[in-house]
Design a protein around this motif. Structure first.
Motif, short mmCIF file in Angstrom:
data_model
loop_
_atom_site.label_atom_id
_atom_site.label_comp_id
_atom_site.label_asym_id
_atom_site.label_seq_id
_atom_site.Cartn_x
_atom_site.Cartn_y
_atom_site.Cartn_z
N GLU A 4 8.38 5.25 17.24
CA GLU A 4 8.96 4.38 16.22
C GLU A 4 10.29 3.81 16.71
OE1 GLU A 4 9.06 6.36 12.44
OE2 GLU A 4 6.88 6.49 12.38
N LEU A 5 10.75 2.81 16.03
CA LEU A 5 12.00 2.15 16.41
C LEU A 5 13.17 3.12 16.38
CD1 LEU A 5 11.69 -1.15 14.38
CD2 LEU A 5 11.60 -0.93 16.85
N THR A 6 13.96 3.09 17.43
CA THR A 6 15.20 3.86 17.43
C THR A 6 16.22 3.12 16.57
OG1 THR A 6 16.09 2.68 19.34
CG2 THR A 6 14.76 4.67 19.80
N ARG A 27 8.97 -4.56 0.70
CA ARG A 27 8.99 -3.19 1.19
C ARG A 27 9.88 -3.17 2.43
NH1 ARG A 27 6.21 1.51 0.79
NH2 ARG A 27 4.89 0.66 -0.83
N ASP A 28 10.50 -2.06 2.68
CA ASP A 28 11.43 -1.89 3.79
C ASP A 28 10.87 -2.46 5.10
OD1 ASP A 28 13.85 -0.57 5.01
OD2 ASP A 28 12.26 0.56 6.03
N HIS A 29 11.61 -3.39 5.70
CA HIS A 29 11.17 -4.03 6.94
C HIS A 29 10.96 -3.01 8.07
CE1 HIS A 29 11.24 -8.14 5.76
NE2 HIS A 29 12.55 -8.31 5.77
N ARG A 30 11.84 -2.04 8.16
CA ARG A 30 11.71 -1.06 9.26
C ARG A 30 10.42 -0.26 9.12
NH1 ARG A 30 16.51 2.86 11.53
NH2 ARG A 30 15.36 3.68 13.31
N GLN A 31 10.11 0.16 7.90
CA GLN A 31 8.87 0.91 7.67
C GLN A 31 7.66 0.05 8.05
OE1 GLN A 31 7.77 1.55 3.57
NE2 GLN A 31 6.81 3.52 4.07
N VAL A 32 7.68 -1.20 7.64
CA VAL A 32 6.56 -2.10 7.94
C VAL A 32 6.47 -2.37 9.43
CG1 VAL A 32 5.68 -4.44 7.58
CG2 VAL A 32 6.56 -3.13 5.65
N LEU A 33 7.59 -2.59 10.08
CA LEU A 33 7.57 -2.84 11.52
C LEU A 33 7.06 -1.62 12.27
CD1 LEU A 33 8.10 -4.91 13.66
CD2 LEU A 33 10.49 -4.27 13.66
N ASN A 34 7.45 -0.44 11.85
CA ASN A 34 6.91 0.77 12.47
C ASN A 34 5.41 0.88 12.24
OD1 ASN A 34 9.05 2.01 13.89
ND2 ASN A 34 9.94 2.68 11.96
N ALA A 35 4.93 0.44 11.09
CA ALA A 35 3.49 0.43 10.81
C ALA A 35 2.76 -0.51 11.76
CB ALA A 35 3.23 0.02 9.36
N ILE A 36 3.32 -1.68 11.95
CA ILE A 36 2.71 -2.66 12.86
C ILE A 36 2.69 -2.10 14.28
CG2 ILE A 36 3.01 -4.94 13.91
CD1 ILE A 36 4.25 -5.80 11.14
N LEU A 37 3.79 -1.50 14.70
CA LEU A 37 3.84 -0.93 16.04
C LEU A 37 2.84 0.21 16.21
CD1 LEU A 37 7.71 -0.91 16.59
CD2 LEU A 37 6.02 -2.51 17.56
N TRP A 38 2.67 1.03 15.15
CA TRP A 38 1.68 2.11 15.20
C TRP A 38 0.29 1.52 15.42
CZ3 TRP A 38 -2.74 3.22 12.53
CH2 TRP A 38 -3.30 4.48 12.76
#
Length: 91
Positions: A4-6, A27-38
């Motif tokens: 996940e993003l540091t 929804r929180d951008h960081r949570q969504v971006l981590n979802a996309i990266l996953w």
């Protein structure tokens, strides 16, 4: 979590993201971006997204929106530029 993003990466990417979404709070951008990266890292179907990332439809929809409005390309450009600068230092 691993993969996940540091905090440092998030601090650099956050300014590249849109401020609001269609008249309501996103929804929180960081949570969504981590979802996309996953999803990109695992290649698993969107429907298999772990619960900690929120609804899969949210992540999928945000990626589609960010792709259409150029946000995803800005993120990729930043990542590529960052990777290139690291590679130049190593050679």
């Amino acid at each position: 979590m691993r993969g996940e993003l540091t905090d440092r990466a998030w601090a650099a990417i956050e300014p590249l993201l849109p401020v609001s979404g269609r008249g309501r709070r996103w929804r929180d951008h960081r949570q969504v971006l981590n979802a996309i990266l996953w999803r990109l890292r695992t290649g698993a179907p969107w429907r298999d997204l772990p619960d900690r990332y929120g609804p899969w439809k949210t992540a999928h929809g945000r990626l589609r929106l960010w792709t259409a409005d150029g946000t995803w390309q800005r993120i990729l450009d930043w990542v590529i530029a960052k990777d290139d600068s690291v590679c130049r230092c190593a050679s």
